[in-house]
Design a protein around this motif. Structure first.
Motif, mmCIF file in Angstrom:
data_model
loop_
_atom_site.group_PDB
_atom_site.id
_atom_site.type_symbol
_atom_site.label_atom_id
_atom_site.label_comp_id
_atom_site.label_asym_id
_atom_site.label_seq_id
_atom_site.Cartn_x
_atom_site.Cartn_y
_atom_site.Cartn_z
ATOM 1 N N SER A 203 15.281 27.755 24.103
ATOM 2 C CA SER A 203 15.321 28.638 25.119
ATOM 3 C C SER A 203 15.053 28.107 26.571
ATOM 4 O O SER A 203 15.222 28.713 27.610
ATOM 5 N N THR A 206 17.068 28.210 29.770
ATOM 6 C CA THR A 206 17.424 29.430 30.344
ATOM 7 C C THR A 206 15.999 29.925 30.990
ATOM 8 O O THR A 206 15.926 31.170 31.460
ATOM 9 N N ASN A 222 17.177 40.677 32.344
ATOM 10 C CA ASN A 222 18.356 40.070 31.397
ATOM 11 C C ASN A 222 19.372 40.576 31.264
ATOM 12 O O ASN A 222 19.586 41.898 31.336
ATOM 13 N N GLN A 227 21.374 35.478 27.249
ATOM 14 C CA GLN A 227 20.154 35.479 27.686
ATOM 15 C C GLN A 227 19.350 36.225 26.589
ATOM 16 O O GLN A 227 18.056 35.876 26.220
ATOM 17 N N ARG A 234 12.000 32.579 24.873
ATOM 18 C CA ARG A 234 11.634 32.974 26.375
ATOM 19 C C ARG A 234 10.402 33.460 26.315
ATOM 20 O O ARG A 234 9.323 33.044 27.002
#
Length: 365
Positions: A203, A206, A222, A227, A234
């Motif tokens: 991740s 991103t 997002n 995403q 994330r």
């Protein structure tokens, strides 16, 4: 012409060798630590602490595969008070524990069941309020989490992975921090353990910070697709940033007593949480590559929540500590960590005013 072809072939070969020798190792180090995952798959952790007599342990996500097994490990090894916290009713887990212990002739601990709404800050506040009644709280293991490939929003206005895996988990930690106190028979400081994951690695590309605006909102606002596919990783990266900053501040802050803050990576397993990976080719292959018995994962987590003061701020695997991901060690990562801490503090102090006193003790201003 022949010389040109030869030189071209040599150049291609040299480029290929360079890629294999340097490029691929760098790529895997950044995005897929396969050696670590493979080591965990074949790791066989055993319980380090043999007796939890007289102690209190609290587990969030207690109905989950890791949380329920962790609860049983504590119970089978003499825990005095066990607090099962989950969005669902934990009566079945409680009954299983009591039946198992009765059959073995082992003492049955006091088992409390608290339901929590992890989608709201008010739900987390209820847990903090109840915990104030404890005389001691030795072990906190925060296993609660969700995995969603479709974007949804919590009542607080956050994408649900950010809400549950990061914000609500961090809030529970902040509310329990003043309550942490070792029982008289516990020679070590109380431990609060976050659960991390190798999912932060893929991740990472991103996770870049915007030049302007709120970083947390940037990640929360997002879209479905790539995403959202990385949203679990994330949210876990945000939690790891917070955990590392919290550990550093507890070491130098003004809390009334010493505490240990660490993160534990249990490895992966096929559970209710990872079930959605079955429908995605790459996530399914990755999970299959590293999956092991959930009982081993739970053992690693209980060991993390029982570790000594030397584990403060560290990531614990089966038998040793693990490094932070490369992106977290760079200057940009350290800046991101501070930004995550400050934005989280602002959100909590605005919506959960009682956290301000805790942040002040940690030198948050």
């Amino acid at each position: 012409m022949a010389n040109n072809l030869l030189l071209g072939g040599v150049a291609v070969l040299a480029a290929f060798v360079t890629l294999v020798a340097y490029g691929l190792p760098l790529f895997f180090a950044e995005y897929f630590p396969w050696q670590t995952i493979r080591k965990q798959r074949y790791g066989r952790p055993t319980l380090v602490t043999k007796s939890y007599k007289g102690r209190t342990a609290l587990i969030t996500g207690a109905n989950g595969a890791f949380g329920s097994r962790s609860a049983k490990i504590f119970a089978h090894n003499g825990i005095d008070t066990l607090v099962l916290v989950d969005v669902m009713d934990c009566a079945a887990i409680k009954a299983q524990i009591e039946a198992e212990l009765k059959e073995l002739g082992k003492p049955i601990p006091t088992i409390l069941m608290w339901q929590i709404d992890m989608m709201t800050f008010a739900g987390c506040q209820e847990v903090g309020k109840k915990a104030r009644e404890f005389k001691n709280l030795d072990h906190v293991l925060l296993t609660a989490g969700i995995l969603s490939y479709k974007r949804r929003e919590s009542p607080e206005g956050w994408e649900t992975s950010i809400q549950v895996n990061y914000l609500s988990t961090a809030l529970v930690a902040m509310l329990l921090l003043p309550v942490l106190k070792a029982s008289p028979g516990n020679p070590s400081p109380p431990v609060l353990t976050f659960v991390t994951s190798f999912g932060i690695y893929p991740s990472s590309y991103t996770l870049s910070m915007p030049k302007k605006g709120n970083y947390l909102k940037h990640l929360s606002n997002n879209k479905d697709g790539i995403q959202q596919g990385h949203q679990y990783g994330r949210s876990k990266a945000l939690l790891l940033y917070f955990a590392r900053e919290l550990a550093a501040r507890t070491a130098i802050g003004h809390l009334p007593r010493k505490v240990t803050i660490n993160s534990a990576d249990p490895g992966t397993a096929w559970t209710g949480l990872t079930g959605p990976n079955n429908e995605k080719l790459i996530p399914r292959l990755i999970t299959n590559f590293g999956a092991r018995d959930p009982q081993l994962c739970a053992t690693a987590l209980v060991n993390g929540a029982s570790a000594g003061a030397e584990s403060n701020g560290k990531i614990l695997h089966d038998f040793d500590t693990a490094p932070y991901a490369p992106f977290m060690e760079r200057k940009s990562g350290l800046l991101a960590q501070l930004r995550v801490w400050e934005e989280t503090r602002s959100e909590f102090e605005t919506k959960v005013p009682e956290t301000k006193a805790v942040f002040d003790l940690l030198g948050a201003e």
